[in-house]
Design an enzyme around this catalytic site. Structure first.
Site, PDB file in Angstrom:
ATOM      1  N   ASP A 108       0.813  -1.220   0.000  1.00  0.00           N
ATOM      2  CA  ASP A 108       0.000   0.000   0.000  1.00  0.00           C
ATOM      3  C   ASP A 108       0.848   1.272   0.000  1.00  0.00           C
ATOM      4  O   ASP A 108       0.355   2.349   0.288  1.00  0.00           O
ATOM      5  CB  ASP A 108      -0.958   0.009   1.204  1.00  0.00           C
ATOM      6  CG  ASP A 108      -0.268  -0.391   2.483  1.00  0.00           C
ATOM      7  OD1 ASP A 108       0.978  -0.491   2.483  1.00  0.00           O
ATOM      8  OD2 ASP A 108      -0.968  -0.614   3.490  1.00  0.00           O
ATOM      9  N   LYS A 159       4.642   2.794  17.242  1.00  0.00           N
ATOM     10  CA  LYS A 159       3.641   3.795  17.613  1.00  0.00           C
ATOM     11  C   LYS A 159       3.932   4.447  18.978  1.00  0.00           C
ATOM     12  O   LYS A 159       3.187   4.260  19.951  1.00  0.00           O
ATOM     13  CB  LYS A 159       2.242   3.176  17.600  1.00  0.00           C
ATOM     14  CG  LYS A 159       1.920   2.545  16.234  1.00  0.00           C
ATOM     15  CD  LYS A 159       0.455   2.222  16.060  1.00  0.00           C
ATOM     16  CE  LYS A 159       0.144   1.876  14.627  1.00  0.00           C
ATOM     17  NZ  LYS A 159       0.063   0.570  14.185  1.00  0.00           N
ATOM     18  N   ASP A 219       1.579   6.202   2.274  1.00  0.00           N
ATOM     19  CA  ASP A 219       0.798   4.993   2.555  1.00  0.00           C
ATOM     20  C   ASP A 219      -0.642   5.358   2.207  1.00  0.00           C
ATOM     21  O   ASP A 219      -1.256   6.179   2.881  1.00  0.00           O
ATOM     22  CB  ASP A 219       0.972   4.657   4.038  1.00  0.00           C
ATOM     23  CG  ASP A 219      -0.049   3.660   4.548  1.00  0.00           C
ATOM     24  OD1 ASP A 219      -0.960   3.266   3.788  1.00  0.00           O
ATOM     25  OD2 ASP A 219       0.055   3.263   5.723  1.00  0.00           O
TER      26      ASP A 219
HETATM   27  P1  GTP Z   1      -4.542  -2.734   6.522  1.00  0.00           P
HETATM   28  O1  GTP Z   1      -5.016  -1.320   6.348  1.00  0.00           O
HETATM   29  O2  GTP Z   1      -5.553  -3.622   7.196  1.00  0.00           O
HETATM   30  O3  GTP Z   1      -4.017  -3.320   5.223  1.00  0.00           O
HETATM   31  O4  GTP Z   1      -3.370  -2.665   7.484  1.00  0.00           O
HETATM   32  P2  GTP Z   1      -2.047  -1.788   7.411  1.00  0.00           P
HETATM   33  O5  GTP Z   1      -1.979  -0.927   6.191  1.00  0.00           O
HETATM   34  O6  GTP Z   1      -1.886  -1.151   8.741  1.00  0.00           O
HETATM   35  O7  GTP Z   1      -1.046  -2.913   7.149  1.00  0.00           O
HETATM   36  P3  GTP Z   1       0.245  -3.318   7.976  1.00  0.00           P
HETATM   37  O8  GTP Z   1       1.104  -2.150   8.271  1.00  0.00           O
HETATM   38  O9  GTP Z   1      -0.153  -4.239   9.071  1.00  0.00           O
HETATM   39  O10 GTP Z   1       0.872  -4.172   6.815  1.00  0.00           O
HETATM   40  C1  GTP Z   1       1.777  -3.643   5.880  1.00  0.00           C
HETATM   41  C2  GTP Z   1       1.565  -4.332   4.540  1.00  0.00           C
HETATM   42  O11 GTP Z   1       1.572  -5.737   4.726  1.00  0.00           O
HETATM   43  C3  GTP Z   1       0.235  -3.985   3.874  1.00  0.00           C
HETATM   44  O12 GTP Z   1       0.466  -3.915   2.479  1.00  0.00           O
HETATM   45  C4  GTP Z   1      -0.644  -5.169   4.196  1.00  0.00           C
HETATM   46  O13 GTP Z   1      -1.569  -5.404   3.159  1.00  0.00           O
HETATM   47  C5  GTP Z   1       0.375  -6.303   4.262  1.00  0.00           C
HETATM   48  N1  GTP Z   1       0.008  -7.354   5.216  1.00  0.00           N
HETATM   49  C6  GTP Z   1      -0.355  -7.185   6.513  1.00  0.00           C
HETATM   50  N2  GTP Z   1      -0.659  -8.375   7.062  1.00  0.00           N
HETATM   51  C7  GTP Z   1      -0.473  -9.310   6.084  1.00  0.00           C
HETATM   52  C8  GTP Z   1      -0.638 -10.724   6.033  1.00  0.00           C
HETATM   53  O14 GTP Z   1      -1.041 -11.377   6.996  1.00  0.00           O
HETATM   54  N3  GTP Z   1      -0.360 -11.346   4.848  1.00  0.00           N
HETATM   55  C9  GTP Z   1       0.071 -10.661   3.756  1.00  0.00           C
HETATM   56  N4  GTP Z   1       0.307 -11.337   2.635  1.00  0.00           N
HETATM   57  N5  GTP Z   1       0.240  -9.317   3.767  1.00  0.00           N
HETATM   58  C10 GTP Z   1      -0.025  -8.655   4.923  1.00  0.00           C
END
Ligand code: GTP
Length: 340
Positions: A108, A159, A219
């Site tokens: 993202d 955080k 992001d």
């Molecule tokens: P969301 O808004 O729910 O996607 O959470 P986030 O943006 O806070 O994501 P986070 O920082 O936890 O994760 C960073 C990246 O890893 C994002 O692109 C997520 O889609 C991806 N990600 C997080 N958890 C998983 C997982 O369990 N499996 C996979 N394949 N990707 C993950």
């Protein structure tokens, strides 16, 4: 050269609900193209052996759209999780593709970081893990990374509360790793880089480095930031390798769009195929209009993103907004998210 790049495409995109109920976050359109295609076009600039999409949420939507990558000119592999394995667990699940130094990208993030320069840094430091760092004004919602003068990571704080902020450099969600670090990630278990693997590598005194960069980083996981990304691309604050050569003065209109001669359109604007723009409409860019939209007589749009097939009622005024539903507006309805 990187042996591979893994793109993490797993979270449920909770901060973008309800947009992400049926569409995984990386498939959300940015300038009318799925976000993930922009990321893949970025990666294509670098020498990357193979690209692996680590998927857990709505994987079919992504696999059916991208297939084997032939249309994009880059072979794609998939590592699909039966249940979400977390960021590091998802990469462990793709381990069979990872033979030597590889990159990991959060799915993202939009950035213009120079991955080649980051790889040179990683090699020069003989790091086992290198984490890209970006500077933010308020790091309280992020993972903060403290480094020594030579870039070696001293400490991670997830955080931090305002009184515990020691640096504004945060984890940008882009890593270069040696495959051997994955032996510290448990098989088939939920495990994260930020709270699991990286702190563990520090405990083991492994060389973990921070690579600070000052380029564009966003992001896109909230509606405001998603809107900002579309506007930044159209205003040429950052470029997408998927749609090169955009200009701030551009009005990019698909051939089969119909625009009434009295409509006023101020750049930068993208208008998708099959759109109909009626008499007296005023559009003030940056604005993105998805394919098949109808903008009714006298409506005005400013700093807005409309998804496919939206019908804006005559006389509506849409400002600073994102529209994904089929019908919106009306003479009495002013939609302005700029002052929530
Ligand atoms: P969301 O808004 O729910 O996607 O959470 P986030 O943006 O806070 O994501 P986070 O920082 O936890 O994760 C960073 C990246 O890893 C994002 O692109 C997520 O889609 C991806 N990600 C997080 N958890 C998983 C997982 O369990 N499996 C996979 N394949 N990707 C993950």
């Amino acid at each position: 050269m990187l042996s591979a790049a893994v793109i993490l495409v797993g979270g449920q995109g909770t901060r973008l609900r309800p947009l992400t109920y049926q569409l995984p976050k990386p498939m959300i359109p940015v300038l009318n193209r799925p976000f993930l295609e922009h990321t893949l076009a970025y990666l294509k600039n670098y020498e990357v052996g193979s690209t692996i999409l680590a998927l857990s949420y709505l994987p079919e939507a992504i696999q059916s759209h991208l297939g084997d990558g032939a249309n994009l000119g880059m072979p794609l592999n998939y590592a699909v999780e039966a249940k979400a394995l977390g960021t590091a667990g998802a990469v462990k699940n793709a381990e069979s593709y990872l033979e030597s130094t590889f990159a990991v990208l959060n799915g993202d993030i939009f950035t213009d970081l120079d991955l080649g320069d980051m790889l040179t840094f990683h090699r020069r430091k003989r790091a086992k893990a290198t984490i890209a760092l970006t500077w933010v004004d308020n790091p309280c919602a992020f993972g903060v990374v403290e480094t020594e003068g030579d870039g070696r990571v001293r400490r991670f704080t997830e955080k931090p509360s305002p009184d515990r902020v020691t640096t504004n450099w945060i984890n940008a969600g882009i890593y270069i790793l040696e495959p051997e670090v994955l032996r510290h990630v448990p098989e088939a278990s939920h495990y994260m880089f930020e709270r699991g693997l990286f702190p563990r590598l520090l405990e083991l005194d492994e060389p973990v480095y921070g690579y600070p960069f000052s380029g564009y980083w966003l992001d896109m996981g909230t509606p405001e930031k998603y809107l900002r990304l579309n506007c930044d691309l159209l205003s040429v604050k950052v470029a997408s390798h998927l749609i090169p050569g955009l200009s701030q003065d551009g009005i990019y209109c698909e051939a089969d769009a119909t625009i009434h001669p009295s409509a006023s359109i101020a750049s930068p604007v993208v208008i998708g195929g099959g759109c109909r723009i009626d008499q007296g409409v005023q559009i003030k860019g940056p604005v993105v209009i998805g394919a098949g939209c109808h903008i009714g007589e006298g409506a005005s749009l400013e700093r807005a993103v409309l998804w496919t097939g939206v019908s804006v009622k005559a006389g509506s005024c849409l400002k600073q907004c994102l529209v994904n539903r089929s019908e919106i507006g009306g003479k009495e309805q002013i939609i302005d998210f700029s002052h929530p």
